[in-house]
Design an enzyme around this catalytic site. Structure first.
Site, mmCIF file in Angstrom:
data_model
loop_
_atom_site.group_PDB
_atom_site.id
_atom_site.type_symbol
_atom_site.label_atom_id
_atom_site.label_comp_id
_atom_site.label_asym_id
_atom_site.label_seq_id
_atom_site.Cartn_x
_atom_site.Cartn_y
_atom_site.Cartn_z
ATOM 1 N N SER A 116 0.818 -1.213 0.000
ATOM 2 C CA SER A 116 0.000 0.000 0.000
ATOM 3 C C SER A 116 0.849 1.259 0.000
ATOM 4 C CB SER A 116 -0.865 -0.024 1.263
ATOM 5 O OG SER A 116 -1.491 1.220 1.448
ATOM 6 N N TYR A 140 -2.108 0.380 9.956
ATOM 7 C CA TYR A 140 -2.338 -0.346 8.703
ATOM 8 C C TYR A 140 -1.093 -0.257 7.812
ATOM 9 C CZ TYR A 140 -3.737 -1.113 3.906
ATOM 10 O OH TYR A 140 -3.770 -1.557 2.614
ATOM 11 N N LYS A 144 1.748 -3.260 6.733
ATOM 12 C CA LYS A 144 2.125 -3.600 5.354
ATOM 13 C C LYS A 144 3.637 -3.445 5.147
ATOM 14 C CE LYS A 144 -1.788 -4.762 3.431
ATOM 15 N NZ LYS A 144 -1.986 -6.014 2.680
#
Ligand code: UDP
Length: 324
Positions: A116, A140, A144
């Site tokens: 991402s 988040y 990643k």
């Protein structure tokens, strides 16, 4: 190729399964259906299971007889990750580790990893290329980034071939209307604007005081079918590739929240019911990709990613769900 697609019942995963099948590959979906939908698994077999369960993960890999894995399964909401960080690290980091273990145990070497732009945090320069510093500002993005680090180390230690695709903002729906975005709860900007346009609740703009021309956040919106196409190309590229590589997937153009609102208002011929609220925690002001490396590496160019096509395909999908 036989391809195990973790998270293949989800939004980007299901569009990628369709693209894989159309390219002559055989997707096999592994998904716990926590956010994905069984009805979105239309292009291959389905195995129900959870990536954080090492036994289920290993059995799925063995049963699929896969030549490669595309790993989408993850928790993927920035805002939620601020509230539930441990859940994000468990699902995303522990889940990916369980997959890497299972692949290593079976000598499987080909992996496409769903990463991402959230791994970059607040960029120092725009557009963002792959060499930019990765300093995520939410759990988040950090989860990643840890997964990327694990895959990079596994490439060195175990001979894994991995391409990490760093997505910017996925949006739109299959132009043939077979699948689309179906989150519950929905938190993404385009479906929420369209729900409001269709008579749903007012649309709330999170933050109007960002250092951008109109004060609202800018993102690089990429149609999900273009994203799916990039996965198929990356898979083909992986056949001749060894090591770890990360590639941005975006259009190179940013749009503000107000710009999207404006395009939808023009389509509707009337103003939307809008509210303004504080900035959403964890949101950087502007994220725009430099995606030239993906274009050069596997000849990829977005075909559906202008705002009108994105909005039209998402609108058709949403209305078909309401009437079906
Ligand atoms: N956004 C907004 N209102 C909403 C949902 C999102 O203003 O109801 C903004 C959000 O703050 C961000 C942009 O739209 O700047 C894109 O958010 P989204 O959740 O779609 O994607 P993200 O960039 O978080 O992956």
């Amino acid at each position: 190729m036989r391809v195990l697609v973790t998270g293949g019942a989800g939004y980007i995963g299901s569009h990628t399964c369709k693209a894989l099948a159309l390219a002559g590959h055989k997707p096999i979906v592994f998904d716990n259906l926590s956010t994905g939908h069984r009805r979105s698994v239309k292009w291959g077999d389905f195995i129900h299971g959870d990536i954080t369960d090492p036994t289920a993960m290993g059995e799925a890999l063995a049963a699929s007889r896969a030549d490669a894995v595309i790993h989408f399964a993850a928790s993927a909401y920035v805002g939620e990750s601020m509230r539930l960080p441990r859940h994000y690290y468990r699902n995303n980091v522990v889940g990916t580790l369980s997959l890497l273990d299972a692949m290593a145990a079976r000598g499987m070497r080909r992996l496409i990893f769903s990463s991402s732009c959230a791994t970059y945090g607040v960029p120092e320069t725009l557009p963002i290329n792959e060499m930019a510093r990765q300093a995520p500002i939410n759990p988040y993005g950090d989860s990643k980034l840890v997964c990327e680090s694990m895959a990079r180390a596994a490439a060195t230690a175990d001979g894994l071939s991995c391409i990490a695709l760093r997505y910017f903002n996925a949006c739109g729906a299959d132009p043939e209307g077979e699948i689309g975005e179906d989150h519950d709860p929905e938190t993404h900007v385009i479906p929420l604007i369209l729900r409001s346009a269709a008579g749903g609740p007012a649309f709330t703009i999170f933050g109007t005081d960002y250092p951008t021309p109109d004060g609202t956040c800018i993102r690089d919106y990429l149609h999900v079918s273009d994203l799916a196409d990039a996965h198929v190309r990356a898979l083909d590229h992986l056949s001749e590739y060894a090591g770890f590589e990360a590639l941005n997937l975006g259009t190179g153009h940013g749009h503000s929240v107000r710009e999207i609102v404006h395009v939808v208002e023009q389509r509707l011929g009337r103003p939307l019911d809008l509210r303004q609220a504080e900035r959403r925690p964890g949101d950087p002001p502007e994220l725009v990709a430099d995606a030239r490396r993906a274009a050069a590496t596997f000849g990829w160019t977005p075909r559906y990613s202008n705002l009108s096509t994105i909005i039209d395909t998402a609108w058709s999908w949403m209305n078909a769900q309401v009437t079906s």
